[in-house]
Motif scaffolding. Structure first.
Motif, short mmCIF file in Angstrom:
data_model
loop_
_atom_site.label_atom_id
_atom_site.label_comp_id
_atom_site.label_asym_id
_atom_site.label_seq_id
_atom_site.Cartn_x
_atom_site.Cartn_y
_atom_site.Cartn_z
N UNK A 28 -6.84 -23.64 -15.13
CA UNK A 28 -6.73 -24.94 -15.88
C UNK A 28 -8.02 -25.62 -15.54
N UNK A 29 -8.27 -25.62 -14.55
CA UNK A 29 -10.00 -25.80 -14.29
C UNK A 29 -11.21 -24.90 -14.72
N UNK A 30 -10.36 -23.62 -14.80
CA UNK A 30 -11.61 -22.86 -15.47
C UNK A 30 -11.60 -23.38 -16.79
N UNK A 31 -10.47 -23.76 -18.02
CA UNK A 31 -10.38 -24.19 -19.07
C UNK A 31 -11.54 -25.44 -19.12
N UNK A 32 -11.51 -26.24 -17.94
CA UNK A 32 -12.00 -27.32 -17.85
C UNK A 32 -13.26 -27.45 -18.42
N UNK A 33 -13.93 -26.65 -17.88
CA UNK A 33 -15.35 -26.47 -17.05
C UNK A 33 -16.16 -25.09 -18.90
N UNK A 34 -15.02 -24.60 -18.74
CA UNK A 34 -15.37 -24.00 -20.06
C UNK A 34 -15.38 -24.60 -21.65
N UNK A 35 -14.03 -25.69 -21.45
CA UNK A 35 -13.92 -26.83 -22.49
C UNK A 35 -15.32 -27.36 -22.73
N UNK A 36 -15.91 -28.14 -21.70
CA UNK A 36 -16.98 -28.52 -21.56
C UNK A 36 -17.83 -27.66 -21.92
N UNK A 37 -18.53 -26.66 -21.16
CA UNK A 37 -19.45 -26.19 -22.33
C UNK A 37 -19.65 -25.72 -23.61
N UNK A 38 -17.90 -26.13 -23.44
CA UNK A 38 -18.37 -25.63 -25.14
C UNK A 38 -19.09 -26.46 -25.96
N UNK A 39 -18.75 -27.47 -25.55
CA UNK A 39 -19.25 -29.14 -26.61
C UNK A 39 -20.92 -28.82 -26.09
N UNK A 91 -25.67 -37.92 -36.94
CA UNK A 91 -25.94 -36.75 -36.42
C UNK A 91 -25.49 -36.98 -35.43
N UNK A 92 -25.95 -38.02 -34.11
CA UNK A 92 -25.61 -38.71 -33.35
C UNK A 92 -24.37 -38.35 -33.06
N UNK A 93 -23.73 -39.32 -34.00
CA UNK A 93 -23.00 -40.31 -34.41
C UNK A 93 -21.44 -39.27 -33.91
N UNK A 94 -21.66 -38.06 -35.03
CA UNK A 94 -20.96 -37.38 -35.61
C UNK A 94 -20.88 -35.57 -34.24
N UNK A 95 -21.64 -35.84 -33.07
CA UNK A 95 -21.78 -35.03 -32.31
C UNK A 95 -21.63 -35.09 -30.97
N UNK A 96 -22.85 -36.06 -30.63
CA UNK A 96 -22.62 -37.04 -28.61
C UNK A 96 -21.48 -37.85 -29.49
N UNK A 97 -21.16 -38.05 -30.04
CA UNK A 97 -20.84 -39.72 -30.53
C UNK A 97 -19.46 -39.40 -30.46
N UNK A 98 -18.40 -38.02 -30.54
CA UNK A 98 -17.34 -37.41 -30.78
C UNK A 98 -16.68 -36.24 -29.64
N UNK A 99 -17.86 -36.27 -28.26
CA UNK A 99 -17.60 -35.34 -27.86
C UNK A 99 -16.36 -35.86 -27.01
N UNK A 100 -15.53 -36.73 -26.63
CA UNK A 100 -14.51 -36.99 -26.38
C UNK A 100 -13.16 -35.70 -27.41
N UNK A 147 -13.37 -42.10 -29.04
CA UNK A 147 -13.71 -40.55 -29.24
C UNK A 147 -14.97 -40.02 -28.36
N UNK A 148 -15.96 -40.75 -28.46
CA UNK A 148 -17.19 -40.30 -27.37
C UNK A 148 -16.92 -39.94 -25.70
N UNK A 149 -17.82 -40.28 -24.87
CA UNK A 149 -17.89 -40.28 -23.65
C UNK A 149 -16.56 -41.00 -22.66
N UNK A 150 -16.24 -41.86 -23.29
CA UNK A 150 -15.38 -42.63 -23.10
C UNK A 150 -14.03 -42.56 -22.43
N UNK A 151 -13.89 -40.98 -23.89
CA UNK A 151 -12.53 -40.37 -23.45
C UNK A 151 -12.02 -39.40 -23.51
N UNK A 152 -13.40 -39.10 -22.76
CA UNK A 152 -13.40 -38.08 -21.71
C UNK A 152 -12.30 -37.18 -20.87
N UNK A 153 -11.59 -38.30 -19.93
CA UNK A 153 -10.91 -37.76 -19.06
C UNK A 153 -9.31 -38.11 -20.01
N UNK A 154 -9.16 -38.82 -21.19
CA UNK A 154 -7.93 -38.48 -21.71
C UNK A 154 -7.99 -37.30 -22.25
#
Length: 434
Positions: A28-39, A91-100, A147-154
Protein backbone atom coordinates in the motif's frame (compact mmCIF):
# COMPACT_ATOMS: atom_id res chain seq x y z
CA UNK A 1 35.38 -3.24 19.30
CA UNK A 2 34.32 -6.10 21.56
CA UNK A 3 33.24 -9.17 19.56
CA UNK A 4 30.04 -9.59 21.56
CA UNK A 5 29.12 -5.93 21.04
CA UNK A 6 29.80 -6.29 17.32
CA UNK A 7 27.55 -9.33 17.18
CA UNK A 8 24.73 -7.44 18.88
CA UNK A 9 25.15 -4.54 16.43
CA UNK A 10 25.17 -6.91 13.45
CA UNK A 11 22.01 -8.61 14.66
CA UNK A 12 20.29 -5.29 15.28
CA UNK A 13 21.34 -4.03 11.84
CA UNK A 14 20.00 -7.17 10.18
CA UNK A 15 16.73 -6.92 12.10
CA UNK A 16 16.41 -3.21 11.26
CA UNK A 17 17.04 -3.82 7.59
CA UNK A 18 14.39 -6.54 7.57
CA UNK A 19 11.87 -4.14 9.11
CA UNK A 20 12.85 -1.41 6.63
CA UNK A 21 12.55 -3.83 3.72
CA UNK A 22 9.07 -4.88 4.84
CA UNK A 23 7.94 -1.26 5.25
CA UNK A 24 9.55 -0.20 1.98
CA UNK A 25 7.91 -3.08 0.13
CA UNK A 26 4.57 -2.82 1.91
CA UNK A 27 2.26 -2.83 -1.09
CA UNK A 28 0.00 0.00 0.00
CA UNK A 29 2.82 2.42 0.86
CA UNK A 30 4.66 1.36 -2.28
CA UNK A 31 1.55 1.96 -4.38
CA UNK A 32 1.08 5.44 -2.96
CA UNK A 33 4.69 6.36 -3.80
CA UNK A 34 4.58 4.78 -7.26
CA UNK A 35 1.15 6.22 -7.99
CA UNK A 36 2.35 9.72 -7.15
CA UNK A 37 5.44 9.28 -9.34
CA UNK A 38 3.09 8.10 -12.07
CA UNK A 39 1.69 11.64 -12.14
CA UNK A 40 4.96 13.59 -12.11
CA UNK A 41 5.28 14.05 -15.90
CA UNK A 42 1.80 15.58 -16.02
CA UNK A 43 2.60 17.95 -13.16
CA UNK A 44 5.88 19.07 -14.70
CA UNK A 45 4.29 19.75 -18.10
CA UNK A 46 1.32 21.49 -16.50
CA UNK A 47 3.66 23.73 -14.52
CA UNK A 48 5.52 24.57 -17.74
CA UNK A 49 2.36 26.07 -19.28
CA UNK A 50 1.66 27.93 -16.05
CA UNK A 51 5.08 29.57 -16.39
CA UNK A 52 4.33 30.55 -20.01
CA UNK A 53 1.10 32.18 -18.87
CA UNK A 54 2.87 34.20 -16.17
CA UNK A 55 6.02 35.87 -17.56
CA UNK A 56 8.43 37.22 -14.92
CA UNK A 57 7.61 40.90 -15.33
CA UNK A 58 5.36 43.39 -13.55
CA UNK A 59 4.19 45.92 -16.13
CA UNK A 60 3.32 48.36 -13.35
CA UNK A 61 6.94 48.46 -12.20
CA UNK A 62 8.81 48.62 -15.51
CA UNK A 63 9.22 51.32 -18.08
CA UNK A 64 7.18 49.98 -20.98
CA UNK A 65 8.70 52.65 -23.24
CA UNK A 66 12.21 51.37 -22.56
CA UNK A 67 14.37 50.57 -25.57
CA UNK A 68 15.87 47.58 -23.76
CA UNK A 69 15.18 44.64 -26.08
CA UNK A 70 14.79 42.17 -23.21
CA UNK A 71 12.31 44.39 -21.36
CA UNK A 72 10.32 44.91 -24.56
CA UNK A 73 10.25 41.15 -25.09
CA UNK A 74 8.94 40.56 -21.55
CA UNK A 75 6.29 43.28 -21.92
CA UNK A 76 5.10 41.87 -25.24
CA UNK A 77 5.05 38.38 -23.73
CA UNK A 78 2.98 39.70 -20.79
CA UNK A 79 0.39 41.37 -23.04
CA UNK A 80 0.10 38.21 -25.15
CA UNK A 81 -0.24 36.00 -22.04
CA UNK A 82 -2.96 38.19 -20.54
CA UNK A 83 -4.94 38.20 -23.79
CA UNK A 84 -4.70 34.40 -24.18
CA UNK A 85 -4.55 33.32 -20.54
CA UNK A 86 -7.37 30.76 -20.63
CA UNK A 87 -6.06 29.06 -23.75
CA UNK A 88 -2.48 28.94 -22.44
CA UNK A 89 -3.44 27.55 -19.03
CA UNK A 90 -5.79 24.85 -20.35
CA UNK A 91 -2.95 22.25 -20.40
CA UNK A 92 -2.19 23.22 -16.80
CA UNK A 93 -5.84 22.93 -15.76
CA UNK A 94 -6.15 19.49 -17.37
CA UNK A 95 -2.85 18.12 -15.98
CA UNK A 96 -1.74 19.74 -12.73
CA UNK A 97 -5.30 20.92 -12.14
CA UNK A 98 -6.63 17.34 -12.04
CA UNK A 99 -3.73 15.78 -10.18
CA UNK A 100 -6.14 14.21 -7.69
CA UNK A 101 -7.91 12.37 -10.49
CA UNK A 102 -4.61 11.25 -12.03
CA UNK A 103 -3.38 10.05 -8.62
CA UNK A 104 -6.54 8.04 -8.05
CA UNK A 105 -5.83 6.22 -11.32
CA UNK A 106 -2.07 5.83 -10.67
CA UNK A 107 -2.39 4.52 -7.11
CA UNK A 108 -5.08 2.00 -8.03
CA UNK A 109 -3.11 0.95 -11.12
CA UNK A 110 0.07 0.24 -9.15
CA UNK A 111 -1.73 -1.53 -6.29
CA UNK A 112 -3.62 -3.72 -8.78
CA UNK A 113 -0.26 -4.64 -10.34
CA UNK A 114 0.99 -5.65 -6.89
CA UNK A 115 -2.00 -7.97 -6.55
CA UNK A 116 -1.59 -9.27 -10.14
CA UNK A 117 -5.03 -7.88 -11.02
CA UNK A 118 -6.05 -6.08 -14.20
CA UNK A 119 -4.26 -2.79 -13.58
CA UNK A 120 -5.83 -0.62 -16.32
CA UNK A 121 -9.34 -1.70 -15.37
CA UNK A 122 -8.83 -1.01 -11.68
CA UNK A 123 -7.19 2.33 -12.46
CA UNK A 124 -10.18 3.36 -14.54
CA UNK A 125 -12.66 2.17 -11.92
CA UNK A 126 -10.85 4.24 -9.30
CA UNK A 127 -10.87 7.29 -11.58
CA UNK A 128 -14.61 6.92 -12.21
CA UNK A 129 -15.39 6.52 -8.50
CA UNK A 130 -13.23 9.54 -7.76
CA UNK A 131 -15.16 11.62 -10.28
CA UNK A 132 -18.48 10.43 -8.87
CA UNK A 133 -17.73 11.44 -5.29
CA UNK A 134 -15.55 14.51 -5.92
CA UNK A 135 -17.44 16.44 -8.55
CA UNK A 136 -20.78 18.15 -8.70
CA UNK A 137 -22.41 18.52 -12.06
CA UNK A 138 -24.78 21.47 -12.41
CA UNK A 139 -26.13 22.82 -15.68
CA UNK A 140 -23.70 20.53 -17.53
CA UNK A 141 -20.74 22.16 -15.75
CA UNK A 142 -18.27 20.13 -13.66
CA UNK A 143 -16.90 21.59 -10.43
CA UNK A 144 -13.11 21.06 -10.42
CA UNK A 145 -12.52 22.00 -6.77
CA UNK A 146 -11.50 18.53 -5.59
CA UNK A 147 -9.94 17.22 -8.78
CA UNK A 148 -6.63 18.95 -8.07
CA UNK A 149 -4.31 19.08 -5.07
CA UNK A 150 -7.26 19.44 -2.67
CA UNK A 151 -8.28 15.89 -3.47
CA UNK A 152 -4.96 14.09 -3.08
CA UNK A 153 -5.77 12.44 0.23
CA UNK A 154 -9.16 11.36 -1.07
CA UNK A 155 -7.39 9.92 -4.13
CA UNK A 156 -5.15 7.86 -1.85
CA UNK A 157 -8.09 6.51 0.13
CA UNK A 158 -10.19 5.65 -2.93
CA UNK A 159 -7.26 4.33 -4.96
CA UNK A 160 -6.47 1.78 -2.25
CA UNK A 161 -10.02 0.81 -1.23
CA UNK A 162 -11.33 0.40 -4.77
CA UNK A 163 -8.64 -2.17 -5.52
CA UNK A 164 -9.20 -3.97 -2.22
CA UNK A 165 -12.89 -4.35 -3.08
CA UNK A 166 -12.06 -5.56 -6.57
CA UNK A 167 -9.60 -8.05 -5.08
CA UNK A 168 -12.39 -9.66 -3.09
CA UNK A 169 -14.08 -10.63 -6.36
CA UNK A 170 -10.86 -12.26 -7.52
CA UNK A 171 -10.13 -13.88 -4.16
CA UNK A 172 -13.53 -15.52 -3.87
CA UNK A 173 -13.79 -16.12 -7.64
CA UNK A 174 -16.97 -14.08 -7.97
CA UNK A 175 -17.25 -14.03 -11.73
CA UNK A 176 -19.75 -14.51 -14.50
CA UNK A 177 -19.07 -17.90 -16.05
CA UNK A 178 -18.71 -17.60 -19.80
CA UNK A 179 -18.16 -20.16 -22.55
CA UNK A 180 -14.58 -20.72 -23.72
CA UNK A 181 -15.57 -19.33 -27.09
CA UNK A 182 -15.95 -15.85 -25.63
CA UNK A 183 -12.85 -13.74 -26.47
CA UNK A 184 -10.68 -12.80 -23.44
CA UNK A 185 -11.23 -9.08 -24.06
CA UNK A 186 -15.00 -9.55 -23.87
CA UNK A 187 -14.69 -11.71 -20.76
CA UNK A 188 -12.55 -9.05 -19.07
CA UNK A 189 -15.11 -6.40 -19.94
CA UNK A 190 -18.03 -8.41 -18.58
CA UNK A 191 -16.26 -9.40 -15.36
CA UNK A 192 -15.24 -5.80 -14.68
CA UNK A 193 -18.90 -4.84 -14.41
CA UNK A 194 -19.46 -6.40 -10.98
CA UNK A 195 -16.49 -4.68 -9.24
CA UNK A 196 -17.39 -1.40 -10.93
CA UNK A 197 -21.04 -1.62 -9.91
CA UNK A 198 -20.14 -2.64 -6.36
CA UNK A 199 -17.70 0.24 -5.96
CA UNK A 200 -20.25 2.70 -7.33
CA UNK A 201 -22.93 1.43 -4.94
CA UNK A 202 -20.58 1.61 -1.94
CA UNK A 203 -18.80 4.91 -2.50
CA UNK A 204 -21.38 6.88 -4.46
CA UNK A 205 -24.06 5.62 -2.08
CA UNK A 206 -21.90 6.67 0.86
CA UNK A 207 -21.38 10.05 -0.78
CA UNK A 208 -25.15 10.58 -1.13
CA UNK A 209 -25.72 9.58 2.51
CA UNK A 210 -23.02 11.99 3.70
CA UNK A 211 -24.53 14.83 1.65
CA UNK A 212 -27.98 14.10 3.08
CA UNK A 213 -26.69 13.90 6.66
CA UNK A 214 -23.94 16.54 6.81
CA UNK A 215 -24.61 18.64 3.69
CA UNK A 216 -21.00 18.02 2.59
CA UNK A 217 -19.81 15.59 -0.04
CA UNK A 218 -17.33 12.76 0.53
CA UNK A 219 -14.07 14.70 -0.02
CA UNK A 220 -15.19 17.64 2.12
CA UNK A 221 -16.03 15.25 4.96
CA UNK A 222 -12.78 13.31 4.61
CA UNK A 223 -10.71 16.49 4.65
CA UNK A 224 -12.63 17.75 7.68
CA UNK A 225 -11.58 14.64 9.63
CA UNK A 226 -8.02 14.64 8.27
CA UNK A 227 -7.36 18.36 8.73
CA UNK A 228 -6.03 18.13 12.33
CA UNK A 229 -3.55 15.37 11.38
CA UNK A 230 -2.58 17.07 8.12
CA UNK A 231 -2.06 20.37 9.93
CA UNK A 232 0.28 18.71 12.45
CA UNK A 233 2.28 16.83 9.80
CA UNK A 234 2.17 19.85 7.50
CA UNK A 235 3.44 22.27 10.14
CA UNK A 236 7.13 23.03 10.52
CA UNK A 237 7.31 21.21 13.85
CA UNK A 238 5.46 18.15 12.61
CA UNK A 239 7.53 18.04 9.43
CA UNK A 240 10.77 18.25 11.41
CA UNK A 241 9.66 15.40 13.67
CA UNK A 242 8.93 13.19 10.65
CA UNK A 243 12.23 14.06 8.93
CA UNK A 244 14.21 13.58 12.15
CA UNK A 245 12.69 10.13 12.58
CA UNK A 246 13.96 9.27 9.10
CA UNK A 247 17.45 10.57 10.00
CA UNK A 248 17.60 8.51 13.19
CA UNK A 249 16.57 5.37 11.31
CA UNK A 250 19.43 5.96 8.85
CA UNK A 251 21.89 5.97 11.77
CA UNK A 252 20.89 2.38 12.47
CA UNK A 253 21.33 1.34 8.85
CA UNK A 254 17.62 1.63 8.00
CA UNK A 255 16.60 3.56 4.89
CA UNK A 256 14.58 6.17 6.76
CA UNK A 257 13.94 8.25 3.65
CA UNK A 258 11.94 5.47 2.01
CA UNK A 259 9.81 5.07 5.14
CA UNK A 260 8.87 8.74 5.56
CA UNK A 261 8.70 9.44 1.80
CA UNK A 262 4.96 8.71 1.25
CA UNK A 263 4.04 11.17 4.00
CA UNK A 264 6.34 14.11 3.25
CA UNK A 265 6.14 13.78 -0.53
CA UNK A 266 2.34 13.67 -0.57
CA UNK A 267 2.18 16.71 1.75
CA UNK A 268 4.70 18.53 -0.43
CA UNK A 269 2.82 17.80 -3.64
CA UNK A 270 -0.47 18.92 -2.09
CA UNK A 271 0.98 22.20 -0.79
CA UNK A 272 2.79 22.87 -4.07
CA UNK A 273 -0.45 22.28 -5.96
CA UNK A 274 -2.25 24.78 -3.76
CA UNK A 275 0.51 27.32 -4.39
CA UNK A 276 0.19 26.68 -8.13
CA UNK A 277 -3.54 27.40 -7.95
CA UNK A 278 -2.83 30.66 -6.13
CA UNK A 279 -0.16 31.56 -8.66
CA UNK A 280 -2.59 30.90 -11.52
CA UNK A 281 -5.06 33.30 -9.88
CA UNK A 282 -2.38 35.95 -9.33
CA UNK A 283 -2.65 35.57 -5.55
CA UNK A 284 0.21 35.49 -2.99
CA UNK A 285 1.64 32.02 -2.37
CA UNK A 286 0.85 31.14 1.25
CA UNK A 287 1.64 27.42 1.61
CA UNK A 288 5.12 27.23 3.12
CA UNK A 289 5.38 23.45 3.58
CA UNK A 290 5.53 22.80 -0.15
CA UNK A 291 7.65 20.30 -2.09
CA UNK A 292 10.61 22.66 -1.78
CA UNK A 293 10.77 21.84 1.94
CA UNK A 294 11.01 18.13 1.16
CA UNK A 295 13.79 18.81 -1.35
CA UNK A 296 15.65 20.82 1.31
CA UNK A 297 15.33 18.00 3.85
CA UNK A 298 17.21 15.66 1.50
CA UNK A 299 19.46 18.19 -0.28
CA UNK A 300 22.71 16.35 -0.81
CA UNK A 301 20.94 13.25 0.48
CA UNK A 302 19.66 12.35 3.94
CA UNK A 303 21.40 14.45 6.57
CA UNK A 304 22.21 17.25 4.09
CA UNK A 305 25.67 15.71 3.69
CA UNK A 306 26.82 17.77 0.68
CA UNK A 307 28.75 20.06 3.04
CA UNK A 308 30.39 16.98 4.54
CA UNK A 309 31.36 15.75 1.06
CA UNK A 310 33.12 19.05 0.35
CA UNK A 311 34.98 18.84 3.68
CA UNK A 312 36.07 15.30 2.83
CA UNK A 313 37.35 16.45 -0.55
CA UNK A 314 39.60 18.95 1.25
CA UNK A 315 40.79 16.43 3.85
CA UNK A 316 44.42 15.34 4.11
CA UNK A 317 43.19 11.80 4.71
CA UNK A 318 43.47 10.01 1.34
CA UNK A 319 40.57 7.68 2.16
CA UNK A 320 38.23 10.54 3.01
CA UNK A 321 39.38 12.57 0.01
CA UNK A 322 38.73 9.63 -2.37
CA UNK A 323 35.26 8.88 -0.96
CA UNK A 324 34.41 12.60 -1.07
CA UNK A 325 35.39 12.96 -4.71
CA UNK A 326 33.42 9.86 -5.69
CA UNK A 327 30.39 11.11 -3.76
CA UNK A 328 30.24 14.67 -5.12
CA UNK A 329 28.19 14.07 -8.27
CA UNK A 330 25.70 11.71 -6.58
CA UNK A 331 25.47 14.18 -3.68
CA UNK A 332 24.62 17.05 -6.01
CA UNK A 333 21.68 14.88 -7.13
CA UNK A 334 20.75 14.09 -3.48
CA UNK A 335 22.11 10.53 -3.47
CA UNK A 336 24.47 9.86 -0.57
CA UNK A 337 24.57 6.14 0.23
CA UNK A 338 28.36 6.16 -0.48
CA UNK A 339 28.79 8.57 2.44
CA UNK A 340 26.29 6.93 4.78
CA UNK A 341 27.78 3.46 4.40
CA UNK A 342 31.28 4.23 3.11
CA UNK A 343 32.47 6.79 5.66
CA UNK A 344 30.41 5.52 7.50
CA UNK A 345 27.72 7.60 9.19
CA UNK A 346 25.77 4.48 10.18
CA UNK A 347 26.43 3.70 13.87
CA UNK A 348 28.74 6.71 14.03
CA UNK A 349 27.99 8.69 17.24
CA UNK A 350 30.25 11.59 16.18
CA UNK A 351 28.90 12.28 12.68
CA UNK A 352 25.42 11.16 13.71
CA UNK A 353 24.94 14.43 15.63
CA UNK A 354 25.31 16.82 12.64
CA UNK A 355 23.55 14.25 10.46
CA UNK A 356 20.39 14.80 12.55
CA UNK A 357 20.89 18.51 13.30
CA UNK A 358 21.72 19.84 9.81
CA UNK A 359 18.34 19.10 8.13
CA UNK A 360 16.55 20.68 11.10
CA UNK A 361 18.58 23.89 10.77
CA UNK A 362 18.10 23.93 6.98
CA UNK A 363 14.32 23.46 7.29
CA UNK A 364 13.98 26.23 9.89
CA UNK A 365 16.04 28.63 7.76
CA UNK A 366 14.03 27.76 4.64
CA UNK A 367 10.73 28.21 6.46
CA UNK A 368 11.80 31.66 7.69
CA UNK A 369 13.17 32.60 4.27
CA UNK A 370 9.81 31.71 2.67
CA UNK A 371 7.81 33.39 5.40
CA UNK A 372 9.68 36.68 5.04
CA UNK A 373 9.83 36.49 1.22
CA UNK A 374 13.61 36.19 1.12
CA UNK A 375 13.02 33.35 -1.33
CA UNK A 376 9.94 32.35 -3.33
CA UNK A 377 7.56 29.59 -2.26
CA UNK A 378 7.62 26.55 -4.49
CA UNK A 379 4.70 26.28 -6.88
CA UNK A 380 6.21 23.96 -9.51
CA UNK A 381 6.80 20.21 -9.17
CA UNK A 382 10.42 19.82 -10.21
CA UNK A 383 11.91 16.49 -11.35
CA UNK A 384 13.44 14.25 -8.68
CA UNK A 385 17.17 13.44 -8.56
CA UNK A 386 18.15 16.45 -10.65
CA UNK A 387 20.99 18.68 -9.40
CA UNK A 388 19.89 20.57 -6.30
CA UNK A 389 20.56 23.99 -7.85
CA UNK A 390 18.33 23.07 -10.82
CA UNK A 391 15.58 22.02 -8.43
CA UNK A 392 16.01 25.32 -6.57
CA UNK A 393 15.32 27.31 -9.72
CA UNK A 394 12.68 25.04 -11.25
CA UNK A 395 10.57 25.01 -8.07
CA UNK A 396 9.84 28.75 -8.29
CA UNK A 397 11.70 30.21 -11.31
CA UNK A 398 13.56 32.49 -8.90
CA UNK A 399 17.36 32.81 -8.86
CA UNK A 400 17.22 33.87 -5.22
CA UNK A 401 16.33 30.29 -4.36
CA UNK A 402 19.49 29.03 -6.07
CA UNK A 403 21.63 31.42 -4.03
CA UNK A 404 19.80 30.36 -0.87
CA UNK A 405 20.38 26.65 -1.59
CA UNK A 406 24.09 27.35 -2.05
CA UNK A 407 24.02 29.21 1.27
CA UNK A 408 22.53 26.09 2.90
CA UNK A 409 25.46 24.05 1.58
CA UNK A 410 27.79 26.46 3.40
CA UNK A 411 25.65 26.10 6.54
CA UNK A 412 25.99 22.33 6.20
CA UNK A 413 29.79 22.66 6.00
CA UNK A 414 29.86 24.85 9.12
CA UNK A 415 27.75 22.40 11.15
CA UNK A 416 29.65 19.32 10.04
CA UNK A 417 33.14 20.89 10.34
CA UNK A 418 33.91 20.43 14.09
CA UNK A 419 32.46 16.90 14.15
CA UNK A 420 34.29 15.90 10.98
CA UNK A 421 37.58 17.21 12.37
CA UNK A 422 37.11 15.15 15.53
CA UNK A 423 36.32 12.07 13.46
CA UNK A 424 39.21 12.77 11.08
CA UNK A 425 41.68 13.10 13.98
CA UNK A 426 40.39 9.92 15.55
CA UNK A 427 40.80 8.04 12.29
CA UNK A 428 44.38 9.32 11.93
CA UNK A 429 45.23 8.19 15.47
CA UNK A 430 43.76 4.74 14.80
CA UNK A 431 45.74 4.43 11.59
CA UNK A 432 48.92 5.55 13.34
CA UNK A 433 48.59 2.91 16.05
CA UNK A 434 47.51 0.14 13.65
Amino acid sequence: MNTNNQTVIDRFTTFSNQIAAKLGNQRHLKSISSGMFFCLPFMVIGAFFLIIANPPVDINNVNTASHNVFIQFLVSWKHWAVANYDAITTPYTLTFGIIGLLSAFGIAYTLAEEYKLNAPTNGLISAIIYLLVCTRVKDNNINLDYLGANGLFVAIILGLLVVEISRLFEKYNIKITLPDSVPPMVATFINSLLPLLTNIIIFYGLNLLIIAKFHHNFPETVMKFLTPGVNIAGSLGGFIVIVTLGQILWLFGVNGSSIIFPIVFTLGIAQTGLNAEQFAQGEPLTHLMNLQMFRISVMGGAGNTLGLVILMMMSKNIEFKTIGRLSLIPGICSINEPIIFGLPIVFNPILGIPFVITPIVSLVLTYLAEKFSIISNGYIVDPSFTPFFAQAYLSSMDWRNVIFYLFLVVVSMVIYYPFFKIYEKGREMNQATA
